[in-house]
Scaffold this motif. Structure first.
Motif, PDB file in Angstrom:
ATOM      1  N   GLY A 345       0.812  -1.214   0.000  1.00  0.00           N
ATOM      2  CA  GLY A 345       0.000   0.000   0.000  1.00  0.00           C
ATOM      3  C   GLY A 345       0.840   1.256   0.000  1.00  0.00           C
ATOM      4  N   ILE A 349       0.810   4.386  -2.784  1.00  0.00           N
ATOM      5  CA  ILE A 349       0.716   5.804  -2.423  1.00  0.00           C
ATOM      6  C   ILE A 349       1.885   6.581  -3.012  1.00  0.00           C
ATOM      7  N   ASN A 426      -6.162  -1.658   4.936  1.00  0.00           N
ATOM      8  CA  ASN A 426      -6.660  -0.870   3.803  1.00  0.00           C
ATOM      9  C   ASN A 426      -7.295   0.442   4.260  1.00  0.00           C
ATOM     10  N   ALA A 427      -8.012   0.392   5.371  1.00  0.00           N
ATOM     11  CA  ALA A 427      -8.613   1.616   5.910  1.00  0.00           C
ATOM     12  C   ALA A 427      -7.530   2.602   6.337  1.00  0.00           C
ATOM     13  N   ASP A 430      -5.959   4.149   3.196  1.00  0.00           N
ATOM     14  CA  ASP A 430      -6.846   5.156   2.593  1.00  0.00           C
ATOM     15  C   ASP A 430      -6.739   6.489   3.325  1.00  0.00           C
ATOM     16  N   LYS A 431      -6.726   6.420   4.634  1.00  0.00           N
ATOM     17  CA  LYS A 431      -6.625   7.648   5.436  1.00  0.00           C
ATOM     18  C   LYS A 431      -5.261   8.305   5.266  1.00  0.00           C
ATOM     19  N   HIS A 433      -3.342   8.083   2.525  1.00  0.00           N
ATOM     20  CA  HIS A 433      -3.352   8.682   1.184  1.00  0.00           C
ATOM     21  C   HIS A 433      -4.055  10.037   1.198  1.00  0.00           C
ATOM     22  N   ASP A 434      -5.233  10.082   1.790  1.00  0.00           N
ATOM     23  CA  ASP A 434      -6.013  11.323   1.800  1.00  0.00           C
ATOM     24  C   ASP A 434      -5.319  12.413   2.609  1.00  0.00           C
TER      25      ASP A 434
END
Length: 443
Positions: A345, A349, A426-427, A430-431, A433-434
């Motif tokens: 992951g 990114i 994964n959660a 995602d956080k 990345h954002d």
């Protein structure tokens, strides 16, 4: 809650914190409960504990098994001193268990209350080891720049991060630091250590100390051939090798101990943190059979070193149960598998965001570096530090993480509990990345 924050401001002097910030703004987070990989504040907001608090809550929060073991041991024998050869069953059994899982011939354990005490103890033991063999001048400890070994007197001095030396004045004598393998080759890093050995005189050096992965320095993972070369160099000069496994021990890196990735056995190994998953303070030092034999043959009278809570019965009982759960539930294996997912992951990114430089992970110990120019690896200047801004973005999104900004680095560090699932990974990604994207847009 305001009343509690005010009491906190007035009475609670926090470790490794900004006193001014606490007084001006109050504490950042008032944690009320924890379950699994999550912490929850007083308002009910849940946070992914992506640092296992302080790299240590391996089995996750809220495990009733450890509470039950602690309660049972407290009812039977909450505390008894281990001084003057007094002993007790939990301490004996935990020492035997740690010896059975430690690498090579590391078989004798001295218990402490935590990592700083463990590294101070290791330093005193190796100096004692040489002194009782008629070599009292072998006192020097060689460490690495960017290393972190604790905040007691000797462990602060062994630490290679200048900010920790500045707080209370000069370091102790007889400590020096070589270059780490960070942003250099194994050949260059080993050459730096050889130069230190030669400059100081090997006949004056008691030991070399290093973390298998430098945690607080920025999750700096050495090349695969680094520690085999270091082990060979220490043997060449007759210098003892202390491995600081305080962060890397008990499954954090996808092996029970970090040096197992290199198939290297140190002369001395320190541990803490993951041994109880932070449920109760405990640490220790494990020494080789050869060192133990020298202590048995040459030590005279009392070994004048020990802490009130060395071998604390309740802590030992909790440690035993914690290791049992780590093994029984396959957490070491999960650390390895989920670590691969985490690194995968990170790489995605990096491919998507312009300010992401090097990414790395070994088991569930990983980092993402933020740089001005990934192609040249140009860093942000000190006054442009972006890592703390990303940490704040993560916090707002419900992730507790850690930034490292030493020497203009901008590194986001990760060490989630060893029970984390792929869905939770994964959660978290995602956080992350954002959060980075949000800061990147502001630059």
């Amino acid at each position: 809650m305001d009343h509690l924050i005010e009491l906190d401001r007035k009475h609670f002097l926090h470790p490794t914190s900004s006193i001014q910030q606490q007084q001006a703004q109050g504490s950042k987070l008032l944690v009320e409960s924890g379950e699994g990989i999550f912490l929850k504040d007083r308002d009910g907001k849940a946070y992914i504990d992506a640092m296992s608090s302080l790299w240590n809550v391996h089995i996750g929060h809220g495990r009733e098994e450890l509470a039950g073991v602690a309660e049972a041991q407290m009812k039977k024998l909450a505390f008894s001193s281990a001084f003057s050869t007094f002993t007790h069953e939990p301490g004996i059994l935990l020492a035997e268990k740690i010896a059975s899982i430690a690498p090579g011939d590391l078989n004798a354990v001295f218990f402490t209350s935590g990592g700083s005490e463990s590294n101070d103890t290791a330093i005193k033991l190796v100096r004692h080891y040489w002194k009782i063999q008629g070599q009292p001048n072998r006192r020097k400890i060689v460490g690495l720049k960017r290393a972190y070994h604790g905040v007691a007197a000797a462990s602060t001095s062994a630490t290679g991060i200048p900010e920790f030396w500045e707080m209370a004045g000069h370091m102790m004598n007889d400590f020096t630091h070589a270059e780490t393998s960070y942003q250099s080759t194994t050949k260059e890093a080993v050459a730096s250590l050889r130069e230190k050995f030669e400059a100081e005189g090997p006949e004056t050096i008691a030991a070399f100390i290093a973390e298998p992965i430098q945690g607080a320095g920025g999750v700096l993972i050495p090349p695969d051939d680094y520690f085999p070369a270091i082990r060979q160099l220490c043997d060449e000069y007759g210098v003892l090798f202390i491995a600081d496994e305080v962060i890397t021990g008990f499954g954090r890196t996808g092996k029970m101990f970090g040096l197992e990735h290199s198939n290297v056995v140190p002369d001395v190994m320190t541990f803490a943190k993951g041994v109880t998953s932070g449920y109760i303070p405990l640490g220790g030092v494990v020494i080789s059979d050869s060192i133990h034999e020298v202590l048995q043959v040459h030590s005279k009278g009392t070994l004048f070193h020990g802490f009130t809570y060395s071998g604390h019965p309740t802590a030992a009982a909790v440690g035993l149960k914690n290791i049992e759960l780590i093994e029984k539930e396959g957490m070491v294996e999960n650390s390895s598998e989920m670590g691969d997912k985490l690194l995968e992951g990170f790489k995605k990114i990096k491919g998507d965001l312009d300010i992401v430089g090097d990414v790395r992970a070994k088991g569930l110990l990983g980092a993402v570096e933020l740089v001005k120019n990934p192609e040249t690896n140009e860093s942000f200047s000190k006054d442009q530090a972006v890592a703390p801004k990303v940490i704040e973005e993560l916090h707002q999104r419900g992730v507790i993480c850690r930034a490292v900004t030493y020497e203009s680095s901008n590194i986001i560090c990760f060490a989630p509990p060893l029970i984390i699932t792929e869905q939770q990974i994964n959660a978290l990604l995602d956080k992350l990345h954002d959060s980075i994207l949000s800061i990147q847009k502001q630059l």
